[in-house]
Every structure is written in structure tokens, then in C-alpha cells.
Enzyme design. Structure first.
Site, PDB file in Angstrom:
ATOM      1  N   TYR A 141       0.850  -1.551  -0.080  1.00  0.00           N
ATOM      2  CA  TYR A 141       0.062   0.378  -0.078  1.00  0.00           C
ATOM      3  C   TYR A 141       0.629   1.469  -0.061  1.00  0.00           C
ATOM      4  O   TYR A 141       0.086   2.207  -0.191  1.00  0.00           O
ATOM      5  CB  TYR A 141      -0.845   0.387   0.971  1.00  0.00           C
ATOM      6  CG  TYR A 141      -2.123  -1.126   1.357  1.00  0.00           C
ATOM      7  CD1 TYR A 141      -1.921  -2.100   0.097  1.00  0.00           C
ATOM      8  CD2 TYR A 141      -2.936  -1.070   2.574  1.00  0.00           C
ATOM      9  CE1 TYR A 141      -3.393  -2.935   0.402  1.00  0.00           C
ATOM     10  CE2 TYR A 141      -3.904  -2.807   2.542  1.00  0.00           C
ATOM     11  CZ  TYR A 141      -3.960  -3.129   1.588  1.00  0.00           C
ATOM     12  OH  TYR A 141      -4.818  -4.456   1.768  1.00  0.00           O
ATOM     13  N   HIS A 153       0.446 -11.774   2.100  1.00  0.00           N
ATOM     14  CA  HIS A 153      -0.788 -10.623   1.328  1.00  0.00           C
ATOM     15  C   HIS A 153      -1.096 -11.534   0.250  1.00  0.00           C
ATOM     16  O   HIS A 153      -2.547 -12.120   0.175  1.00  0.00           O
ATOM     17  CB  HIS A 153      -0.083 -10.055   0.574  1.00  0.00           C
ATOM     18  CG  HIS A 153      -0.857  -8.354   0.254  1.00  0.00           C
ATOM     19  ND1 HIS A 153      -0.498  -7.014   0.213  1.00  0.00           N
ATOM     20  CD2 HIS A 153      -1.979  -8.840   0.262  1.00  0.00           C
ATOM     21  CE1 HIS A 153      -1.419  -6.795  -0.440  1.00  0.00           C
ATOM     22  NE2 HIS A 153      -2.773  -7.457   0.012  1.00  0.00           N
TER      23      HIS A 153
END
Length: 280
Positions: free
Chosen positions: A52, A110
Site C-alpha cells: 500500500y 498478502h
């Protein structure tokens, strides 16, 4: 931790709030303001990721909040491209440096990145990171039952959380059941679905109205009663507050069935937009 927000206890003993705050696409000064606003609104579980590119904004918000560190639960995630053991440990260390934190409460893989087939190696690095005190609890994202079965079989350690796409159009019934067998808590990304189309659904609107709530609150309450932890994202202070006000009512069994019954085979956002998720 706020008294009005219920808690969940993970399979390793860590307590987390039953709802969190998503931070994807929130970065820089504006992102830090939004995250700080969320903490001020009452969120104590903050979800981030190496990919991010906002771990710094999250760390800044933690410091600006003035709250004792132990009152917060901060999450970040290991990218699919850094699954090699040494690389994974270095990436977790870099995550801590970026955020300016001494530890993460939660760190997740992730996604399994099955093409490289190194997710077991990555999981071994996560176990080591926990031993070193870099993180308090370790989990995964977007892992199918077979991925979880394999890492548990090869390491003897089950993830505490599996963060997956979960919303009324994709209710993840099988995934949730399989995870529950190992005491893995389901965390919901994109809990309201893409483009918030569910917020205009007449059945959901009727259910919400019956409780004097908004469609958003009805959907988030559905997640809570499924046993999942939703992590909605919004920079609006009004919506941040609205999303937390879901612990003073309860959906009936029939209302739960109506919302769960909206799930459909093609409801998964990942399959509709695979290119968006390649870099996880």
C-alpha cells in the site's frame, strides 16, 4: 480498547476488535489525516500493507494519536514477490522501519503467489519474525483451504487470521468453515463490495430500515454475526463513525439468510479484475 466495540480472541491469544479500518489507497498527508481521524473516531485495528506504500502514514497516525501503543492493533502484509526466507525477514524489518514501530500486532502474507510456490518458506519466515518479536501474531490473506492445510502440515503452526474477499455477493461459506476448523478468524476485505452497489439493494435497505440503521450498517453487522472481522475503508469522518455503530442491534436469523443468499458464483471481485491483484 473502546468498550462498545466487541472483541475477538485469536488462536494465539491476541485480542483484536471485531471491526477494523482499511487503509488501501490512503497515503501521504491526506492518508495520514484519514487514518488519524479513524483512530479518533474509535478504530483500534488498523490494516495496512507493504504494497500500500502507506506504512509511514500509519506509523505517523499511531504517534499522533497519543494513545498508548498497547491499545492499538496495527497490521501489515508481506508482498508475494518477497516470499524467499531471507527476503521475507528483511521485508518485515523494512516494514517496521517504514512505520517507525517497534513491532506489528499482526503481519500477514498478502497472497500465496502459487506460481512461485514459496509461500511455505514465507510462512517459516513469519514464524521466525514472531519469535524475534517483530510481530505478535501471524496470518495470511487470500489463502485457499489447500494453502492453509499445507502450511499447517509442514510447520505445525496455523495462521491466526485469513483476510479474504467477503461481502454479500461472495459470502465465502466454504472458506469460512474450513478456516474455522483450525481456529482461523476470517477478516473481510472489501466488506461492502465494489462500488457499494449493495448499498442500493432493496432487500438490504428494508432490513436496515427495520432496525433504524443504514444499509452499510446492516451489511457490516452481517459480517459481525458471521464471525468475520470487516475492515471498511473511508476517509469520511461521518462514515467512519457510522461504520462503528453496529454493536447495538442484531439481525434475525431470517435476515442473515436473506443477505447470505445474495452470494453468487460470479460475485468475486478478484476474478472480475485479476490485474489489480497481481502485485499482492
Amino acid at each position: 480498547m473502546n468498550q462498545h466495540i466487541s472483541e475477538k480472541v485469536l488462536n494465539d491469544g491476541l485480542k483484536i476488535p471485531a471491526i477494523g479500518f482499511g487503509t488501501a489507497f490512503l497515503k501521504g498527508t491526506d492518508g495520514a489525516k484519514a487514518i488519524t481521524g479513524a483512530i479518533e473516531a474509535g478504530y483500534r485495528l488498523i490494516d495496512s500493507a507493504f504494497n500500500y506504500e502507506n506504512e509511514g502514514a500509519v506509523g505517523q497516525s499511531v504517534r499522533k494519536s497519543g494513545l498508548p501503543r498497547e491499545e492499538l492493533r496495527i497490521t501489515s502484509k508481506l508482498p508475494g514477490r518477497h516470499h524467499a526466507y531471507k527476503e521475507a525477514l528483511e521485508t518485515i524489518e523494512e516494514s517496521l522501519y517504514r512505520a517507525g514501530l517497534d513491532y506489528y500486532d499482526l503481519y500477514l502474507i498478502h497472497w500465496p503467489n502459487p506460481k512461485t510456490d514459496k509461500y511455505v518458506e514465507a510462512w517459516q519466515a513469519m514464524i521466525e519474525a514472531k519469535k524475534r518479536g517483530y510481530v505478535r501474531s501471524i496470518g495470511v490473506c487470500n489463502f485457499l483451504p489447500e494453502h492453509n492445510e499445507r502450511i499447517i502440515k509442514e510447520t505445525g503452526v496455523a495462521p491466526s487470521i485469513n483476510q479474504v474477499e467477503l461481502h454479500p455477493l461472495f459470502n465465502q461459506e466454504l472458506q469460512r468453515a474450513k478456516d474455522a476448523e483450525h481456529g482461523i478468524v476470517t477478516e473481510s476485505w472489501s466488506p461492502l463490495g465494489r462500488g457499494h452497489s449493495m448499498l442500493k439493494n432493496e432487500q438490504i435497505a428494508a432490513i436496515a430500515a427495520a432496525h433504524g440503521k443504514t444499509p452499510t450498517q446492516a451489511i457490516l453487522r452481517w459480517h459481525i454475526q458471521l464471525g468475520a472481522v470487516p475492515i471498511p475503508r473511508t476517509s469520511s469522518k461521518e462514515h467512519q463513525k457510522e461504520n462503528l455503530e453496529i454493536f447495538d442491534f442484531e439481525l434475525s436469523e431470517d435476515e442473515m439468510k436473506v443477505i447470505s443468499g445474495m452470494s453468487k458464483p460470479d460475485g468475486r471481485l478478484w476474478e472480475q479484475n485479476p490485474a489489480e491483484y497481481e502485485e499482492m
